[in-house]
Design an enzyme around this catalytic site. Structure first.
Site, PDB file in Angstrom:
ATOM      1  N   GLU A 176       0.844  -1.376   0.362  1.00 63.40           N
ATOM      2  CA  GLU A 176       0.287   0.046  -0.265  1.00 63.40           C
ATOM      3  C   GLU A 176       0.862   0.948  -0.626  1.00 63.40           C
ATOM      4  OE1 GLU A 176      -3.261   0.030   2.688  1.00 63.40           O
ATOM      5  OE2 GLU A 176      -3.740   1.365   2.288  1.00 63.40           O
ATOM      6  N   ARG A 177       0.779   2.198  -1.332  1.00 64.65           N
ATOM      7  CA  ARG A 177       1.236   3.423  -1.192  1.00 64.65           C
ATOM      8  C   ARG A 177       2.963   2.783  -1.885  1.00 64.65           C
ATOM      9  NH1 ARG A 177      -2.912   5.816  -2.338  1.00 64.65           N
ATOM     10  NH2 ARG A 177      -4.532   5.782  -0.410  1.00 64.65           N
ATOM     11  N   ASN A 219      -3.387  -1.454   7.748  1.00 65.05           N
ATOM     12  CA  ASN A 219      -4.686  -2.198   7.450  1.00 65.05           C
ATOM     13  C   ASN A 219      -4.670  -3.878   7.091  1.00 65.05           C
ATOM     14  OD1 ASN A 219      -5.781   0.387   6.926  1.00 65.05           O
ATOM     15  ND2 ASN A 219      -5.012   0.867   4.505  1.00 65.05           N
ATOM     16  N   GLU A 300     -10.693   4.634   8.791  1.00 59.99           N
ATOM     17  CA  GLU A 300     -10.581   4.117   8.227  1.00 59.99           C
ATOM     18  C   GLU A 300     -11.381   2.777   7.583  1.00 59.99           C
ATOM     19  OE1 GLU A 300      -7.038   5.009   6.253  1.00 59.99           O
ATOM     20  OE2 GLU A 300      -7.449   7.136   5.775  1.00 59.99           O
ATOM     21  N   ARG A 332      -2.409   3.844  17.214  1.00 57.27           N
ATOM     22  CA  ARG A 332      -2.244   4.994  15.661  1.00 57.27           C
ATOM     23  C   ARG A 332      -3.070   5.780  16.169  1.00 57.27           C
ATOM     24  NH1 ARG A 332      -2.244   3.696  10.783  1.00 57.27           N
ATOM     25  NH2 ARG A 332      -1.085   5.344  10.440  1.00 57.27           N
ATOM     26  N   LYS A 368       1.490  11.178  13.097  1.00 53.40           N
ATOM     27  CA  LYS A 368       1.692  11.519  12.038  1.00 53.40           C
ATOM     28  C   LYS A 368       2.527  12.704  12.513  1.00 53.40           C
ATOM     29  CE  LYS A 368      -0.564   8.284   9.174  1.00 53.40           C
ATOM     30  NZ  LYS A 368      -1.104   8.147   7.728  1.00 53.40           N
ATOM     31  N   ASP A 373      -2.835  13.900   6.962  1.00 53.04           N
ATOM     32  CA  ASP A 373      -2.152  13.213   6.743  1.00 53.04           C
ATOM     33  C   ASP A 373      -0.934  12.893   5.761  1.00 53.04           C
ATOM     34  OD1 ASP A 373      -2.001  10.201   5.194  1.00 53.04           O
ATOM     35  OD2 ASP A 373      -3.578  10.310   4.398  1.00 53.04           O
ATOM     36  N   GLU A 395       5.526   9.207  13.640  1.00 52.28           N
ATOM     37  CA  GLU A 395       5.008   8.009  12.205  1.00 52.28           C
ATOM     38  C   GLU A 395       5.560   9.723  11.209  1.00 52.28           C
ATOM     39  OE1 GLU A 395       1.919   5.998  11.696  1.00 52.28           O
ATOM     40  OE2 GLU A 395       1.723   6.214  10.341  1.00 52.28           O
ATOM     41  N   GLU A 401       3.804   9.018  -0.561  1.00 51.62           N
ATOM     42  CA  GLU A 401       2.470   8.561  -1.703  1.00 51.62           C
ATOM     43  C   GLU A 401       2.198  10.374  -2.619  1.00 51.62           C
ATOM     44  OE1 GLU A 401       0.031   7.995   1.666  1.00 51.62           O
ATOM     45  OE2 GLU A 401      -2.447   8.055   0.744  1.00 51.62           O
ATOM     46  N   TRP A 551     -12.607  13.020   2.172  1.00 51.43           N
ATOM     47  CA  TRP A 551     -11.847  12.759   1.576  1.00 51.43           C
ATOM     48  C   TRP A 551     -11.522  13.362   0.288  1.00 51.43           C
ATOM     49  CZ3 TRP A 551     -12.573   6.625   1.839  1.00 51.43           C
ATOM     50  CH2 TRP A 551     -11.993   5.985   2.247  1.00 51.43           C
TER      51      TRP A 551
HETATM   52  O1  GCW Z   1      -2.537   7.930   3.845  1.00 54.45           O
HETATM   53  C1  GCW Z   1      -3.273   7.377   4.532  1.00 54.45           C
HETATM   54  C2  GCW Z   1      -2.872   6.124   3.287  1.00 54.45           C
HETATM   55  C3  GCW Z   1      -3.933   5.440   3.568  1.00 54.45           C
HETATM   56  C4  GCW Z   1      -3.296   4.587   5.221  1.00 54.45           C
HETATM   57  C5  GCW Z   1      -3.459   5.383   5.520  1.00 54.45           C
HETATM   58  C6  GCW Z   1      -2.932   5.358   7.052  1.00 54.45           C
HETATM   59  C7  GCW Z   1      -2.832   2.583   5.394  1.00 54.45           C
HETATM   60  O2  GCW Z   1      -4.268   6.744   1.820  1.00 54.45           O
HETATM   61  O3  GCW Z   1      -3.242   3.747   2.440  1.00 54.45           O
HETATM   62  O4  GCW Z   1      -3.639   3.337   4.768  1.00 54.45           O
HETATM   63  O5  GCW Z   1      -3.100   7.125   5.637  1.00 54.45           O
HETATM   64  O6  GCW Z   1      -1.897   5.786   7.410  1.00 54.45           O
HETATM   65  O7  GCW Z   1      -3.585   4.279   7.441  1.00 54.45           O
END
Ligand code: GCW
Length: 708
Positions: A176-177, A219, A300, A332, A368, A373, A395, A401, A551
């Site tokens: 993912e990403r 995920n 999410e 998280r 984060k 994000d 994080e 991404e 989103w």
């Molecule tokens: O940045 C977003 C991403 C998702 C990611 C999510 C997260 C792993 O688009 O792909 O999922 O954050 O950090 O949980």
């Protein structure tokens, strides 16, 4: 003629594919070699434990490569120039030196030039064996970057305890990403076959002091916690152990239902508690030094304690009890819910701040860097400094991404540094995010810095040569969050390409402005979240509708005839109130807020006057174009670097810069076309109209963009 002049400057470099990262150990040639003639001709015998054997072999490998011949084995004190490595416990010679071992801390090292029986000796000593390995890498990097090694008195210890990569790797090897190919974990062949890449991976991480890795995507699938997959993780842990790297797993909160046969995953339910305790025991049987769980809960669409009316505290503490003193739970704070209409930027703080002091000692809240994000630029997350009675980890995202995937050159060091040096002011001046993260601000012992990995099966690991710098910079900052990312860039450029100052100076300058250049052409002046839907590729300021407002791009830019920007002052969402009062007051005040964050905090008229005297509209357009010009400048700088870089790597970087140039122009044109429909103002003098209609930009579709 020109070509010959180039050759005279630097010998034609052999083709390289980047697989060697910053550990190339190419021969030191010409006059640079003389100072090292005495160094490294001999290495004292080393105790043959797994970690010390690796350290010893690395030293031999490095010295052979750099100095052209394998060092001989000689006892310390038998001659000049011997290198002696080890811990006081494994080496009587080191124990006898009575070095100030305290300065090496638990995982750090000392590198000293000493005299043993009258002979000049280099000692690389540590309290733990992994520190010796770190010290060996540091010593070799000194030669690689052409620093003197004849009078050393180095002491270095990491300021952060858990320095880890988070892989968003799926069990089918998609990432993912991820923009660097398949996952390097070949799950299918594990546990029986351990690909040699695993040891190479561990070695590269150890060279930076990274000491933990979360193998699977946040995920996550419950399957990763079943016996066959625990065995696979165990095989990886066996490879990583001597390099000082612990394995962690992302845990899916609903696992008790999916693999435990229970009807609930309610953290207060005794059967659920028993499931996790048994699961932890099962894992520790296979991986005695298992690091712990990473959890994305109620975010999410992922399951979590709130599904049962329980809280983040209930969930995290239940898992922490299952792990007990054996490891940690990293929970998280990246949460925002479907039902919550409030500004998404506020939700992490709103959900977690009230729980300060309620989490177990072995729980870390992983936050984060910014509140939305991983955008190209975000102000620091308001949770930093706001939870003094909890362990708070950082994080960062290393994979790009939102920063052009692998084909845009953007050195992220300055972005990380911007957050780490931000002052929360919670305990007066100097209460920086770095001091929250290293635990010193609030006297916290359990500290974490995590980076979402940019590693895949590509030969060069990261999808582009320059993206290796982001892995490298992350590791160095995890060791020392106050380090200078310019110095780190210089080290990286020397290690990875060339020590020639005619290369290092312009390339480091280029790296240092590269992220700001990207911010200019993507999201200048504090704009954010303006990219294509879902894959996040290219511009998409028009993105609206669909599953959720937060989103979409229009939610964040709020462009209209009256102006643009997200009002997070008291008149708007009041997100500024989540910061310490002087910080929030500054963000809210147009006279104080830095223009780089302007539209993050303010909704302003198109005619608002910027510091330059330009209107907001003119300034916005000018910045987009400045970004494009910045990529042109990077292209020119890089073209001049061909004498110092092998054709293979030089060519790939050049090609990627062309992609970046075209995409920067696309970002500029599409964004200008979109925002002009609201500003209804002419472009500033000298600015070209976008070549296509807004509809044409909107119609572009990329069903196969990578990383989803
Ligand atoms: O940045 C977003 C991403 C998702 C990611 C999510 C997260 C792993 O688009 O792909 O999922 O954050 O950090 O949980």
């Amino acid at each position: 003629m020109c070509v010959l002049a180039g050759l005279a400057l630097a010998p034609a470099a052999k083709a390289e594919d980047g697989h060697d990262l910053w550990l190339r150990y190419r021969p030191v040639e010409g006059p640079a070699r003389a100072p090292y003639a005495a160094a490294g001709t001999a290495v004292a015998p080393t105790a043959r434990t797994p970690t010390l054997s690796i350290a010893h072999a690395e030293l031999e490998r490095g010295l052979s490569g750099l100095l052209g011949a394998a060092p001989m084995v000689a006892e310390a004190g038998s001659r000049d120039g011997v290198i002696l490595i080890g811990t006081p416990a494994t080496s009587p010679a080191i124990a006898g030196l009575a070095l100030p071992m305290k300065d090496a801390g638990d995982e750090g090292y000392l590198i000293r030039t000493v005299s043993i029986d009258g002979k000049q000796t280099t000692v690389i000593a540590a309290n733990r064996e992994v520190g010796v390995l770190y010290g060996v890498f540091r010593y070799l990097s000194l030669i690689q970057t052409r620093q003197p090694v004849d009078r050393l008195a180095i002491a270095s210890a990491p300021k952060v305890g858990l320095r880890m990569l988070n892989h968003w790797d799926n069990l089918d090897r998609t990432v993912e990403r991820g923009y660097a190919g398949q996952s390097i974990w070949d799950w299918w062949k594990l546990p029986d076959h351990a690909d040699p890449r695993y040891a190479e991976y561990a070695r590269a991480n150890a060279s930076l002091g990274i000491n933990g890795t979360v193998l699977n995507n946040v995920n996550s699938k419950s399957l990763s916690l079943t016996a066959p997959w625990i065995a696979k993780a165990g095989a990886l842990a066996d490879v990583f152990r001597p390099y000082g790297i612990k394995v962690y797993l992302s845990a899916r909160f609903s696992s008790p239902i999916e693999i435990g046969g229970l009807k609930t995953a309610d953290p207060r339910d005794p059967a659920v508690k028993a499931f996790w305790k048994a699961k932890a025991d099962e894992i520790y049987k296979v991986i005695p030094d298992f690091g712990g769980f990473l959890v994305k809960a109620n975010s999410e669409g992922q399951p979590g304690p709130q599904d049962y009316g329980a809280t983040h505290v209930d969930g995290a503490n239940m898992l922490a009890d299952a792990i007990g003193g054996r490891g940690v739970v990293i929970w998280r704070a990246f949460v925002y819910s479907h039902e919550q209409p409030d500004d998404r930027a506020k939700q992490g703080f709103s959900e977690f701040k009230p729980f300060d002091g309620h989490f177990r000692d072995n729980v870390v809240i992983q936050v984060k860097n910014g509140a939305i994000d991983f955008q190209p630029r975000e102000p620091f997350h308001p949770l930093f400094g706001a939870m003094p009675k909890s362990n708070l980890g950082m994080e960062f995202q290393i994979t790009k991404e939102y920063l052009g995937f692998a084909t845009h050159l953007a050195y992220l060091g300055p972005m990380y540094e911007e957050t780490l040096r931000a002052d929360t002011l919670v305990k007066g001046k100097g209460s920086t995010v770095a001091k929250v993260i290293d635990g010193s601000l609030d006297g916290r012992k359990l500290t974490v810095m995590a980076g979402v990995a940019n590693i895949g099966m590509d030969r060069n690991w990261s999808g582009s040569h320059f993206d290796q710098a982001n892995w490298y910079a992350f590791g160095r900052l995890a060791w020392d969050p106050e380090a200078s990312t310019r110095d780190i860039a210089a080290d990286w450029a020397r290690l990875t390409f060339s020590n020639d100052q005619r290369f290092v100076t312009p390339v480091v300058d280029m790296m240092m402005v590269s992220r700001e250049t990207l911010v200019d052409y993507m999201t200048p002046l504090g704009l954010h979240h303006q990219m294509g839907r879902s894959h996040h590729y290219g511009p998409g300021p028009w993105v609206k509708g669909g599953e959720r407002a937060d989103w979409t791009s229009v939610y964040y830019a709020k462009a209209g005839a009256d102006g643009v920007g997200f009002d997070r002052t008291a008149k708007g969402s009041n997100a500024v109130a989540q910061y310490a009062p002087p910080v929030g007051a500054c963000f809210a005040n147009l006279k104080c807020v830095d223009e780089k964050d302007l539209l993050w905090f303010h909704h302003l008229s198109w005619d608002y006057k910027l510091k330059s005297g330009q209107t907001l509209w003119d300034g916005l357009v000018t910045r987009y174009s400045r970004g494009v010009a910045g990529v042109d400048a990077m292209g020119e700088t890089w073209a001049d670097m061909s004498p110092y870089v092998d054709a293979e790597r030089h060519g790939q970087v050049s090609n990627f810069l062309k992609i970046q140039r075209n995409e920067a122009q696309w970002w500029r044109d599409a964004s200008v076309a979109y925002f002009q429909t609201f500003s209804r103002r002419p472009l500033p003098a000298g600015e070209k109209a976008p070549p296509l209609s807004l509809e044409a930009y909107e119609a572009m579709s990329f069903p196969y963009a990578p990383g989803i």
